[in-house]
Design a protein around this motif. Structure first.
Motif, PDB file in Angstrom:
ATOM      1  N   LEU A 104       5.004  -7.194  -3.022  1.00  0.00           N
ATOM      2  CA  LEU A 104       4.778  -6.567  -1.903  1.00  0.00           C
ATOM      3  C   LEU A 104       4.760  -4.910  -1.989  1.00  0.00           C
ATOM      4  N   PHE A 105       5.861  -4.518  -2.614  1.00  0.00           N
ATOM      5  CA  PHE A 105       6.154  -2.846  -2.197  1.00  0.00           C
ATOM      6  C   PHE A 105       5.321  -2.078  -2.869  1.00  0.00           C
ATOM      7  N   MET A 106       4.904  -2.638  -4.114  1.00  0.00           N
ATOM      8  CA  MET A 106       3.868  -1.650  -4.895  1.00  0.00           C
ATOM      9  C   MET A 106       2.679  -1.790  -4.514  1.00  0.00           C
ATOM     10  N   LEU A 107       2.217  -2.923  -3.512  1.00  0.00           N
ATOM     11  CA  LEU A 107       0.769  -3.090  -3.385  1.00  0.00           C
ATOM     12  C   LEU A 107       0.551  -2.930  -1.857  1.00  0.00           C
ATOM     13  N   PHE A 108       1.768  -2.641  -1.073  1.00  0.00           N
ATOM     14  CA  PHE A 108       1.568  -2.350   0.369  1.00  0.00           C
ATOM     15  C   PHE A 108       0.774  -1.303   0.647  1.00  0.00           C
ATOM     16  N   LYS A 109       0.734  -0.307  -0.267  1.00  0.00           N
ATOM     17  CA  LYS A 109       0.020   0.979  -0.106  1.00  0.00           C
ATOM     18  C   LYS A 109      -1.453   0.717  -0.377  1.00  0.00           C
ATOM     19  N   GLU A 136      15.404 -12.257   2.584  1.00  0.00           N
ATOM     20  CA  GLU A 136      16.651 -11.560   3.139  1.00  0.00           C
ATOM     21  C   GLU A 136      16.153 -10.250   3.597  1.00  0.00           C
ATOM     22  N   ILE A 137      15.571  -9.597   2.569  1.00  0.00           N
ATOM     23  CA  ILE A 137      15.003  -8.264   2.950  1.00  0.00           C
ATOM     24  C   ILE A 137      13.990  -8.172   4.298  1.00  0.00           C
ATOM     25  N   LEU A 138      12.952  -9.199   4.230  1.00  0.00           N
ATOM     26  CA  LEU A 138      12.369  -9.053   5.353  1.00  0.00           C
ATOM     27  C   LEU A 138      12.812  -9.866   6.739  1.00  0.00           C
ATOM     28  N   LEU A 139      13.894 -10.715   6.780  1.00  0.00           N
ATOM     29  CA  LEU A 139      14.527 -11.093   7.880  1.00  0.00           C
ATOM     30  C   LEU A 139      15.374  -9.964   8.423  1.00  0.00           C
ATOM     31  N   LYS A 140      15.984  -9.227   7.462  1.00  0.00           N
ATOM     32  CA  LYS A 140      16.933  -8.136   7.989  1.00  0.00           C
ATOM     33  C   LYS A 140      16.109  -7.093   8.775  1.00  0.00           C
ATOM     34  N   LYS A 171      16.947  -2.622  -6.142  1.00  0.00           N
ATOM     35  CA  LYS A 171      16.627  -2.087  -7.408  1.00  0.00           C
ATOM     36  C   LYS A 171      15.274  -1.821  -7.892  1.00  0.00           C
ATOM     37  N   TYR A 172      14.480  -3.005  -7.343  1.00  0.00           N
ATOM     38  CA  TYR A 172      12.938  -3.216  -7.825  1.00  0.00           C
ATOM     39  C   TYR A 172      12.022  -2.414  -6.629  1.00  0.00           C
ATOM     40  N   ILE A 173      12.711  -1.723  -5.672  1.00  0.00           N
ATOM     41  CA  ILE A 173      11.950  -1.066  -4.618  1.00  0.00           C
ATOM     42  C   ILE A 173      11.936   0.370  -4.904  1.00  0.00           C
ATOM     43  N   LYS A 174      10.809   1.244  -5.325  1.00  0.00           N
ATOM     44  CA  LYS A 174      10.765   2.406  -5.417  1.00  0.00           C
ATOM     45  C   LYS A 174      10.952   3.313  -4.172  1.00  0.00           C
ATOM     46  N   LYS A 175      11.430   4.597  -4.197  1.00  0.00           N
ATOM     47  CA  LYS A 175      11.873   5.241  -2.968  1.00  0.00           C
ATOM     48  C   LYS A 175      10.283   5.528  -2.235  1.00  0.00           C
ATOM     49  N   ASN A 176       9.234   5.977  -2.953  1.00  0.00           N
ATOM     50  CA  ASN A 176       7.938   6.293  -2.278  1.00  0.00           C
ATOM     51  C   ASN A 176       7.243   5.052  -1.735  1.00  0.00           C
ATOM     52  N   ASP A 177       7.534   3.756  -2.347  1.00  0.00           N
ATOM     53  CA  ASP A 177       7.349   2.421  -1.873  1.00  0.00           C
ATOM     54  C   ASP A 177       7.979   2.244  -0.753  1.00  0.00           C
ATOM     55  N   ARG A 178       9.187   2.468  -0.832  1.00  0.00           N
ATOM     56  CA  ARG A 178      10.091   2.087   0.626  1.00  0.00           C
ATOM     57  C   ARG A 178       9.736   2.893   1.760  1.00  0.00           C
ATOM     58  N   ASP A 179       9.453   4.039   1.478  1.00  0.00           N
ATOM     59  CA  ASP A 179       9.097   4.993   2.498  1.00  0.00           C
ATOM     60  C   ASP A 179       7.564   4.761   2.984  1.00  0.00           C
ATOM     61  N   PHE A 236       6.408   1.764   3.049  1.00  0.00           N
ATOM     62  CA  PHE A 236       6.705   0.415   3.927  1.00  0.00           C
ATOM     63  C   PHE A 236       7.263   0.611   5.384  1.00  0.00           C
ATOM     64  N   LEU A 237       8.272   1.476   5.367  1.00  0.00           N
ATOM     65  CA  LEU A 237       8.787   1.873   6.372  1.00  0.00           C
ATOM     66  C   LEU A 237       7.913   2.583   7.519  1.00  0.00           C
ATOM     67  N   ASN A 238       6.983   3.272   7.041  1.00  0.00           N
ATOM     68  CA  ASN A 238       6.235   4.213   7.920  1.00  0.00           C
ATOM     69  C   ASN A 238       5.211   3.447   8.329  1.00  0.00           C
ATOM     70  N   ASN A 239       4.696   2.230   7.620  1.00  0.00           N
ATOM     71  CA  ASN A 239       3.294   1.560   8.082  1.00  0.00           C
ATOM     72  C   ASN A 239       3.438   0.361   8.475  1.00  0.00           C
ATOM     73  N   ILE A 240       4.699  -0.528   8.350  1.00  0.00           N
ATOM     74  CA  ILE A 240       4.843  -1.708   8.466  1.00  0.00           C
ATOM     75  C   ILE A 240       4.741  -1.935  10.293  1.00  0.00           C
ATOM     76  N   ASP A 241       3.882  -2.867  10.767  1.00  0.00           N
ATOM     77  CA  ASP A 241       3.744  -3.301  12.167  1.00  0.00           C
ATOM     78  C   ASP A 241       4.317  -4.497  12.705  1.00  0.00           C
ATOM     79  N   SER A 242       4.109  -5.638  11.922  1.00  0.00           N
ATOM     80  CA  SER A 242       5.018  -6.712  12.193  1.00  0.00           C
ATOM     81  C   SER A 242       5.080  -7.724  11.194  1.00  0.00           C
ATOM     82  N   ILE A 243       6.319  -8.448  11.181  1.00  0.00           N
ATOM     83  CA  ILE A 243       6.681  -9.374  10.197  1.00  0.00           C
ATOM     84  C   ILE A 243       6.811 -10.890  10.898  1.00  0.00           C
TER      85      ILE A 243
END
Length: 284
Positions: free
Chosen positions: A198-203, A236-240, A251-259, A261-268
């Protein structure tokens, strides 16, 4: 199907647990079993020549297409995980994800899209998507691409190991200059695999696109999918985040991938199929 693939799927787990005598026996019977099963392996179907058969070109019900092509995403299917020589026409209950897919894909089916499916296996779901999205390109990734039983000018089948960050980087992110409109993650369902996919390919997802994770709850409900009982799981990550807009650290989410995701997620949205959960994420 390659001999190595046959061994990895059907015998590797037995070989690792066997004593010396049984290991010797397994090594003897594997080539014999392999060649027997090759006889029963379904032939590769060219979907470009299949278009006018069975009226599939007019089918707009994705659940029916999943059932027709024997995908476990549908309501029922023949057991595709048994040895080819042991398969029977008996139907077993599927995940029942078709209605959820239909809800989000109905208005997209006539568009020219790039669709990535990770964990394509025999390609049954890819074939269903081929007929539903008549103008789209299907990219089918799997750790055993030699199992893929379909071909078309609109389908590209290739190797990726979704448990390996380097493989995802090399075989998807670096390989394809284009982004995808839909990404379906239906591979190993292991704890780490779900998170890095998810976090590597979301971009690599286009704006307005959908990222789908099947069997989201496997690492929470099946010990073999999370042997070390690591936390937090992707569920747990998605529900939170869905409930509190807080993205838990992993530890499996890199900072740039985390950023990203946070900047581009619309809905879950998370739904329960016949057995397990499916998450559908939309990008801004």
């Amino acid at each position: 199907m390659k001999l190595r693939t046959f061994y990895k799927i059907y015998y590797e787990h037995r070989y690792k647990k066997a004593n010396h005598i049984l290991k010797f026996y397994i090594l003897i019977i594997i080539p014999i079993k392999y060649f027997i099963n090759l006889i029963y392996l379904p032939k590769i179907i060219n979907l470009d020549d299949f278009v006018d058969r069975f009226g599939l070109n007019e089918t707009t019900d994705l659940s029916k297409l999943f059932d027709f092509f024997n995908s476990d995403k549908g309501s029922q299917f023949e057991n595709q995980y048994a040895h080819p020589s042991k398969r029977t026409p008996k139907k077993i209950k599927g995940h029942g994800y078709g209605d959820f897919y239909q809800k989000y894909f109905e208005n997209l089916k006539s568009k020219n899209l790039n669709i990535l499916e990770i964990g394509s296996f025999h390609g049954n779901a890819s074939a269903a998507l081929f007929f539903y999205f008549k103008n789209s390109k299907i990219f089918a990734a799997d750790i055993y691409p030699d199992l893929f039983r379909y071909k078309s000018k609109r389908i590209e089948s290739f190797y990726v190991n979704s448990a390996d960050e380097n493989s995802i980087q090399k075989n998807i992110i670096d390989k394809f200059s284009n982004n995808f409109d839909i990404i379906i993650e239906d591979a190993g369902h292991f704890f780490k695999d779900q998170i890095i996919s998810l976090f590597m390919l979301f971009k690599k997802l286009n704006s307005g696109g959908f990222f789908i994770i099947e069997e989201l709850d496997f690492p929470d409900t099946r010990r073999d999918m999370n042997l070390k009982n690591e936390k937090p799981t992707l569920r747990e990550i998605l529900l939170k985040f869905q409930n509190e807009k807080i993205l838990l650290n992993s530890k499996y989410i890199k900072k740039n991938d985390r950023d990203n995701f946070l900047n581009n997620i619309d809905s879950i949205e998370i739904y329960k199929g016949n057995f397990n959960e499916i998450a559908i994420l939309k990008k801004k």
